[in-house]
Motif scaffolding. Sequence first.
Motif, mmCIF file in Angstrom:
data_model
loop_
_atom_site.group_PDB
_atom_site.id
_atom_site.type_symbol
_atom_site.label_atom_id
_atom_site.label_comp_id
_atom_site.label_asym_id
_atom_site.label_seq_id
_atom_site.Cartn_x
_atom_site.Cartn_y
_atom_site.Cartn_z
ATOM 1 N N THR A 1 3.933 5.508 -5.590
ATOM 2 C CA THR A 1 3.822 5.487 -7.050
ATOM 3 C C THR A 1 2.796 6.496 -7.530
ATOM 4 O O THR A 1 3.007 7.217 -8.512
ATOM 5 C CB THR A 1 3.438 4.070 -7.524
ATOM 6 N N GLU A 2 1.664 6.549 -6.819
ATOM 7 C CA GLU A 2 0.623 7.507 -7.203
ATOM 8 C C GLU A 2 1.106 8.936 -6.999
ATOM 9 O O GLU A 2 0.828 9.816 -7.823
ATOM 10 C CB GLU A 2 -0.644 7.240 -6.377
ATOM 11 N N ARG A 3 1.836 9.178 -5.915
ATOM 12 C CA ARG A 3 2.380 10.519 -5.698
ATOM 13 C C ARG A 3 3.331 10.905 -6.818
ATOM 14 O O ARG A 3 3.313 12.047 -7.303
ATOM 15 C CB ARG A 3 3.121 10.571 -4.360
ATOM 16 N N SER A 4 4.166 9.951 -7.230
ATOM 17 C CA SER A 4 5.103 10.233 -8.313
ATOM 18 C C SER A 4 4.364 10.533 -9.604
ATOM 19 O O SER A 4 4.731 11.437 -10.357
ATOM 20 C CB SER A 4 6.039 9.031 -8.500
ATOM 21 N N ARG A 5 3.300 9.769 -9.852
ATOM 22 C CA ARG A 5 2.513 10.002 -11.074
ATOM 23 C C ARG A 5 1.859 11.379 -11.053
ATOM 24 O O ARG A 5 1.885 12.124 -12.042
ATOM 25 C CB ARG A 5 1.432 8.921 -11.212
ATOM 26 N N ILE A 6 1.279 11.738 -9.906
ATOM 27 C CA ILE A 6 0.640 13.045 -9.803
ATOM 28 C C ILE A 6 1.666 14.159 -9.941
ATOM 29 O O ILE A 6 1.420 15.187 -10.579
ATOM 30 C CB ILE A 6 -0.126 13.157 -8.467
ATOM 31 N N ALA A 7 2.861 13.922 -9.346
ATOM 32 C CA ALA A 7 3.921 14.928 -9.465
ATOM 33 C C ALA A 7 4.308 15.150 -10.920
ATOM 34 O O ALA A 7 4.528 16.285 -11.361
ATOM 35 C CB ALA A 7 5.138 14.503 -8.649
ATOM 36 N N ARG A 8 4.393 14.058 -11.684
ATOM 37 C CA ARG A 8 4.712 14.209 -13.105
ATOM 38 C C ARG A 8 3.621 14.984 -13.830
ATOM 39 O O ARG A 8 3.898 15.854 -14.664
ATOM 40 C CB ARG A 8 4.884 12.824 -13.745
ATOM 41 N N ASP A 9 2.354 14.658 -13.501
ATOM 42 C CA ASP A 9 1.253 15.364 -14.169
ATOM 43 C C ASP A 9 1.241 16.843 -13.816
ATOM 44 O O ASP A 9 1.019 17.700 -14.678
ATOM 45 C CB ASP A 9 -0.084 14.718 -13.782
ATOM 46 N N ALA B 1 0.831 -1.210 0.000
ATOM 47 C CA ALA B 1 0.000 0.000 0.000
ATOM 48 C C ALA B 1 0.863 1.257 0.000
ATOM 49 O O ALA B 1 0.565 2.229 -0.703
ATOM 50 C CB ALA B 1 -0.930 -0.007 1.220
ATOM 51 N N ARG B 2 1.970 1.227 0.817
ATOM 52 C CA ARG B 2 2.875 2.383 0.822
ATOM 53 C C ARG B 2 3.515 2.588 -0.542
ATOM 54 O O ARG B 2 3.655 3.722 -1.021
ATOM 55 C CB ARG B 2 3.955 2.192 1.890
ATOM 56 N N THR B 3 3.890 1.474 -1.191
ATOM 57 C CA THR B 3 4.481 1.573 -2.527
ATOM 58 C C THR B 3 3.486 2.150 -3.515
ATOM 59 O O THR B 3 3.841 2.986 -4.364
ATOM 60 C CB THR B 3 4.946 0.184 -2.996
#
Length: 361
Positions: free
Chosen positions: A166-174, A160-162
Amino acid sequence: MLVITLAVITVRPVGFSGRGLVVAALLVVNSAALLARHLPRTLPPWAALTWLTTGVVAAAGLLEASTSGSGYLFAYFLVGHAGYRLPLKRALAVAALSSVLCGGVLYFYLGPGHQVLTWTFGLGTGVPVVVGILSRSRHQALEAMVDAVESSARAARAEARTAVLTERSRIARDVHDVLAHSLAGISMHLELADALIETGDLDKVRAAHDKAHSMVRESLKQAQWTVYTLREDSLPLLESLTAMVESSGHRDALTVTGAVREMPALVTQNVLRIAQESLTNAARHAPGGRVAVTMAFGAASATLTVRNGPATGDVTPAVGSGMGLIGMRERVALLGGTIAAGPLTEGPERGGWQVEAVIPG
């Protein structure tokens, strides 16, 4: 406690001298040995072996010294606990010692005429070791089950932490793709306009403001696409890509080759974000240049190519974060593909730029 209570009530003789004192002392030793079973299991094995062996010897001594009572129960419970507490070989050794001692005591106590009863009862004191061993096996199995559940829970929490990271990284890219470049450019043009006010050149001031307003409109358009592509449902790849290319001012710039097929939602989303970043960079660094977008479907992969020619308009130096290409590489790596980006050094579009992303599947 029940065994100790019964022994105190029934074992005789008990006194302060002679045989009664010996029985009382053995009764205390047996009681202490039996109560010691509540000690933590972290106790060193040698200590457990010592107290259980002492308890078995004391139980056999109580059986010899007393004339009546239930003192023999100490041997049964101590041997059973030895099976639970000690390793197999040591537990069997304690059980054998109990059988030999109790059988020998009864043999000399009752006489040769009762050998069957004597040795049956004596050897019987070692039987509870089997119950103890089975109880230990069940306890170990339960501990293994609990450990497995806890390990599974830890793995689920780690997963869940991963997923969150991963979702944070994706949002950061967006967020970067839609805001970083545009906001940096807008800020630069507004600062330029402020600096030009002091020169009194209103035409240049107006041009800087117009450029800033144009970039604001572009940012809003890109923000709309970001919200659209962040949706969890699967987007129609070709329809969305066509609308994106046309909204960037390049009609009929999209070419599709190969057998068109539906792509997974994650692939579709990232392909659109790569195309958006590439088109944004083309508009910023090569204004007026020709743009060509190709979506090629192969047997085992899909390839997105965004190519732009050299700028035909004025290029205003822009301040970027340098994360655009990094973000595209992260997206492609997430999908297990490859990406190549670099300047065009030959052909009619020499001096332009090309981004080519190959996505498996």
